[in-house]
Write an enzyme that holds these catalytic residues in place. Structure first.
Site, PDB file in Angstrom:
ATOM      1  N   LYS A  20      52.570 -66.224  33.639  1.00  0.00           N
ATOM      2  CA  LYS A  20      51.652 -66.971  34.515  1.00  0.00           C
ATOM      3  C   LYS A  20      50.311 -67.174  33.838  1.00  0.00           C
ATOM      4  CE  LYS A  20      49.105 -63.152  35.613  1.00  0.00           C
ATOM      5  NZ  LYS A  20      47.656 -62.977  35.305  1.00  0.00           N
ATOM      6  N   ASP A 154      51.157 -58.200  39.778  1.00  0.00           N
ATOM      7  CA  ASP A 154      51.717 -59.441  39.250  1.00  0.00           C
ATOM      8  C   ASP A 154      53.229 -59.546  39.410  1.00  0.00           C
ATOM      9  OD1 ASP A 154      49.243 -60.357  38.483  1.00  0.00           O
ATOM     10  OD2 ASP A 154      49.468 -59.799  36.364  1.00  0.00           O
TER      11      ASP A 154
END
Length: 320
Positions: A20, A154
């Protein structure tokens, strides 16, 4: 083909999960518990980790790194024991699965290590999904996301993918509508920046400058509007990363990378998360590939990617 009676039937489930970039990251002051509240927009991009989970007839969890990895494994400090996030994910799945076996995890690393892109979290997300399938655990995505939250802020995002707003310590996720693609060039480094050190540096810089940071309560709606429409020009005006100054303090070469990128056609640049990966925004896929090629002439490692992309998904399931 079925295995002969009495013989252990090994099976391999292979899953890929995306890294990401933080399109925005606002960081609050240091809290009494040692953490910082954040308000961030995560975007899953087309750079993937892969985990192959193979059942074994001996108990326990083992981890290895695939020679097909594209990161420099000799330079990367990747533990292969119980401190590895993928190992921890398999251990959690073994605890909640009624038919767990021993398992070997082979990880193909493509997301930079300690690069601010959530590579280890992607490994964990991929492992959760792979072990769920391998052991027929039957957990829903929501249940897997709950387990993912125990592994780190995350991990749930890599499991779900797409785009999302993250609040709290990044673990309070809400999906953001972003069907249109944006195009990026990721410039990776041959070194890592430990996230705790970057946060400590941010605190030190704020204290030295007399900066009183406010608790973030949400993200700029202009960012979500630009992502939703895929308007790169509008997005370029609202990119923000409170950690960027601290990352550059620790790795001054990042300032040069940002400057080179913008001088060669990037419409904006930002350090991704805690760095040292730099994310450069381009107008379209052709511009992104041209920019990446220009940056390679400077000896930089540059990858053209796009986002959003889906989260962790099974790519093969094989009976050995």
């Amino acid at each position: 083909m079925n295995a002969p009676a009495g013989r252990f039937a090994a099976r391999t489930v292979r899953v890929k999960a995306p890294g990401k970039v933080n399109v925005s990251l606002e960081v609050g002051p240091l809290r009494p518990d040692g953490y910082h509240s954040v308000a961030s927009v995560y975007l899953a991009v087309s750079l993937y980790e892969e985990v192959a989970a193979t059942s074994t007839d001996t108990p326990g969890i083992t981890v290895s790194l695939s020679p097909e990895s594209t990161v420099d494994l000799d330079a990367a400090d990747i533990p292969l024991d119980g401190s590895n996030l993928a190992y921890k994910a398999a251990a959690i799945m073994a605890d909640v699965s009624e038919r767990s076996t021993g398992v070997h995890l082979e990880i193909t690393k493509r997301v930079p290590v300690a690069g601010g892109m959530g590579g280890g979290s992607a490994d964990a997300a991929a492992t959760l999904l792979a072990c769920d399938a391998l052991w027929n655990s039957g957990l829903s995505r929501e249940e897997l996301a709950h387990l993912a939250g125990e592994l780190g802020a995350d991990v749930p995002f890599s499991l779900l993918g797409g785009a999302a707003v993250g609040l709290g310590v990044g673990d309070e996720l809400s999906p953001a509508l972003a069907k249109a693609q944006t195009y990026w060039v990721l410039v990776t480094a041959d070194y890592g920046l430990p996230t705790p050190e970057v946060y400590r540096t941010l605190d030190r810089l704020r204290e030295a400058g007399g900066v009183q940071a406010a608790e973030p309560v949400g993200v700029d709606p202009q960012i979500l509007t630009a992502l939703r429409s895929g308007d790169a020009e509008a997005l370029s005006r609202v990119l923000v990363n409170d950690l960027q100054r601290a990352s550059i303090e620790l790795a001054p070469a990042l300032r040069d990378t940002l400057g080179i990128g913008e001088s060669h056609g990037a419409i904006a640049g930002i350090v991704s998360g805690s760095g040292p990966t730099v994310a450069l925004l381009a107008d379209d896929p052709v511009a992104a590939e041209s920019l990446a090629e220009d940056l390679r002439h400077y000896g930089l490692t540059a990858l053209s990617v796009h986002g959003p992309v889906p989260g962790a998904r099974i790519i093969s399931d094989t009976l050995l």
